[in-house]
Design a protein around this motif. Structure first.
Motif, PDB file in Angstrom:
ATOM      1  N   ARG A  87       0.845  -1.183   0.000  1.00  0.00           N
ATOM      2  CA  ARG A  87       0.000   0.000   0.000  1.00  0.00           C
ATOM      3  C   ARG A  87       0.886   1.240   0.000  1.00  0.00           C
ATOM      4  NH1 ARG A  87      -5.066  -1.455   3.972  1.00  0.00           N
ATOM      5  NH2 ARG A  87      -5.376  -3.560   3.246  1.00  0.00           N
ATOM      6  N   HIS A 120       2.273   4.648  -1.728  1.00  0.00           N
ATOM      7  CA  HIS A 120       1.918   5.680  -2.693  1.00  0.00           C
ATOM      8  C   HIS A 120       3.102   6.630  -2.802  1.00  0.00           C
ATOM      9  CE1 HIS A 120      -1.367   7.564  -4.970  1.00  0.00           C
ATOM     10  NE2 HIS A 120      -0.727   8.694  -4.722  1.00  0.00           N
ATOM     11  N   ASN A 151      -1.509  10.483   5.524  1.00  0.00           N
ATOM     12  CA  ASN A 151      -2.477   9.920   4.597  1.00  0.00           C
ATOM     13  C   ASN A 151      -2.518  10.803   3.350  1.00  0.00           C
ATOM     14  OD1 ASN A 151      -4.880   9.137   3.222  1.00  0.00           O
ATOM     15  ND2 ASN A 151      -5.772   8.420   5.146  1.00  0.00           N
ATOM     16  N   TYR A 152      -2.389  10.191   2.179  1.00  0.00           N
ATOM     17  CA  TYR A 152      -2.374  10.984   0.949  1.00  0.00           C
ATOM     18  C   TYR A 152      -3.646  11.814   0.781  1.00  0.00           C
ATOM     19  CZ  TYR A 152      -5.673   7.922  -1.529  1.00  0.00           C
ATOM     20  OH  TYR A 152      -6.799   7.249  -1.920  1.00  0.00           O
ATOM     21  N   LEU A 153      -4.757  11.335   1.358  1.00  0.00           N
ATOM     22  CA  LEU A 153      -6.015  12.067   1.253  1.00  0.00           C
ATOM     23  C   LEU A 153      -5.984  13.376   2.032  1.00  0.00           C
ATOM     24  CD1 LEU A 153      -8.560   9.119   1.587  1.00  0.00           C
ATOM     25  CD2 LEU A 153      -8.108  10.470  -0.466  1.00  0.00           C
ATOM     26  N   SER A 166       1.971   5.682  -8.332  1.00  0.00           N
ATOM     27  CA  SER A 166       1.228   4.867  -7.373  1.00  0.00           C
ATOM     28  C   SER A 166       1.431   3.402  -7.727  1.00  0.00           C
ATOM     29  CB  SER A 166      -0.265   5.223  -7.432  1.00  0.00           C
ATOM     30  OG  SER A 166      -1.000   4.396  -6.553  1.00  0.00           O
ATOM     31  N   ALA A 207      -4.060   0.938  -5.761  1.00  0.00           N
ATOM     32  CA  ALA A 207      -5.439   1.098  -6.228  1.00  0.00           C
ATOM     33  C   ALA A 207      -6.316  -0.091  -5.850  1.00  0.00           C
ATOM     34  CB  ALA A 207      -5.460   1.303  -7.740  1.00  0.00           C
ATOM     35  N   VAL A 259      -7.965   0.389  -2.141  1.00  0.00           N
ATOM     36  CA  VAL A 259      -8.840   1.478  -1.692  1.00  0.00           C
ATOM     37  C   VAL A 259     -10.303   1.058  -1.642  1.00  0.00           C
ATOM     38  CG1 VAL A 259      -7.249   3.214  -2.574  1.00  0.00           C
ATOM     39  CG2 VAL A 259      -9.157   2.482  -4.004  1.00  0.00           C
ATOM     40  N   TYR A 284     -14.391   3.641  -3.080  1.00  0.00           N
ATOM     41  CA  TYR A 284     -13.524   4.808  -2.927  1.00  0.00           C
ATOM     42  C   TYR A 284     -12.611   5.065  -4.131  1.00  0.00           C
ATOM     43  CZ  TYR A 284     -15.118   4.504   1.865  1.00  0.00           C
ATOM     44  OH  TYR A 284     -15.911   4.460   2.988  1.00  0.00           O
ATOM     45  N   LEU A 285     -12.787   4.296  -5.201  1.00  0.00           N
ATOM     46  CA  LEU A 285     -11.967   4.543  -6.387  1.00  0.00           C
ATOM     47  C   LEU A 285     -12.122   5.970  -6.921  1.00  0.00           C
ATOM     48  CD1 LEU A 285     -12.204   1.202  -8.402  1.00  0.00           C
ATOM     49  CD2 LEU A 285     -10.131   2.228  -7.445  1.00  0.00           C
ATOM     50  N   TYR A 318     -10.105   8.302  -4.801  1.00  0.00           N
ATOM     51  CA  TYR A 318      -8.671   8.098  -5.055  1.00  0.00           C
ATOM     52  C   TYR A 318      -8.226   8.872  -6.301  1.00  0.00           C
ATOM     53  CZ  TYR A 318      -4.667   5.329  -6.802  1.00  0.00           C
ATOM     54  OH  TYR A 318      -3.467   4.911  -7.316  1.00  0.00           O
ATOM     55  N   LYS A 364      -8.385  12.672  -5.913  1.00  0.00           N
ATOM     56  CA  LYS A 364      -7.297  13.241  -5.113  1.00  0.00           C
ATOM     57  C   LYS A 364      -6.021  13.328  -5.927  1.00  0.00           C
ATOM     58  CE  LYS A 364      -5.708  14.968  -1.353  1.00  0.00           C
ATOM     59  NZ  LYS A 364      -6.268  16.214  -0.789  1.00  0.00           N
TER      60      LYS A 364
END
Length: 220
Positions: free
Chosen positions: A3, A5, A48-50, A64, A68, A71, A75-76, A79, A82
């Motif tokens: 996971r 990123h 968190n990237y978010l 990334s 993918a 997530v 939530y795609l 993702y 963002k």
């Protein structure tokens, strides 16, 4: 299938190279950056990237790898939205992940979801390509790494079984059988073409300044 990123580009005041949620990964990366003499040139952020503020962070390129599929289907869109918000116009996005090549999108098998990747979802090729334009992404290139990953899984299984008796006691026989089945089953999925590892290169909007061919990607 991690996971992780990666972000490469420029922050307002300082360069930024990587973002991770793992404290262990964060500490290891900080040590490696110092060891390689890259202090001040490469940065790693524990976040968190978010939560990255697109007003403060705008990147030329985002990479990334193996994220993918973690997530979740729901939530795609979040993702991709963002990623798009963090890319400069014309910026590039390298998206590398496991794809479900079936015509119909399906939930991750219950066995995998229960024992290996709770909450994981392998996006379908159709839904993935269809979602790109929703967030201003233009597909420049695609490469299938299916056979590469099948071989990787085969070698992982061979290595695991060669060393499984050296595992700590908490990894019992049930775990060993489970992990062997998982590795062998995934290898079969890639060899038969049910699964693929896709590597997409996307641009945010139109970018007419890129090389006319993909040759530059493979140059040393």
């Amino acid at each position: 299938m991690g996971r992780t990123h990666y972000l490469r580009g420029k922050k307002i005041r300082r360069p930024c190279d990587r973002i991770t949620l793992s404290e262990e990964q964060y500490k290891a990366e900080k040590d490696r950056i110092h060891h390689e003499g890259l202090d001040g040139q490469v940065n790693v952020i524990l976040e968190n990237y978010l939560d990255l503020d697109s007003d403060n962070y705008q990147f030329d390129k985002i990479i990334s790898i193996g994220m993918a599929e973690h997530v979740g289907k729901k939530y795609l869109p979040l993702y991709f939205n963002k990623v798009s918000s963090l890319l400069k116009p014309g910026g590039l996005f390298l998206l590398h992940f496991i794809i479900n090549m079936n015509a119909q999108e399906k939930k991750t098998k219950n066995w995998i979801a229960k024992y290996i990747f709770p909450g994981g979802y392998i996006p379908g090729i159709r839904e993935t390509v269809n979602i790109f334009p929703m967030f201003g992404m233009r597909m420049i290139g695609f490469e299938s790494l299916r056979r590469h990953y099948a071989r990787t899984l085969h070698l992982w299984a061979e290595s695991f079984n060669a060393h499984k008796d050296k595992l700590p006691a908490r990894y019992d026989e049930k775990f060993k059988r489970l992990w062997d089945i998982y590795l062998r089953g995934c290898e079969s999925g890639f060899r038969t073409g049910v699964l693929d590892v896709g590597q997409f290169i996307l641009s945010k909007g139109i970018n007419n300044n890129l090389p006319m061919t993909m040759e530059s990607i493979y140059k040393d």
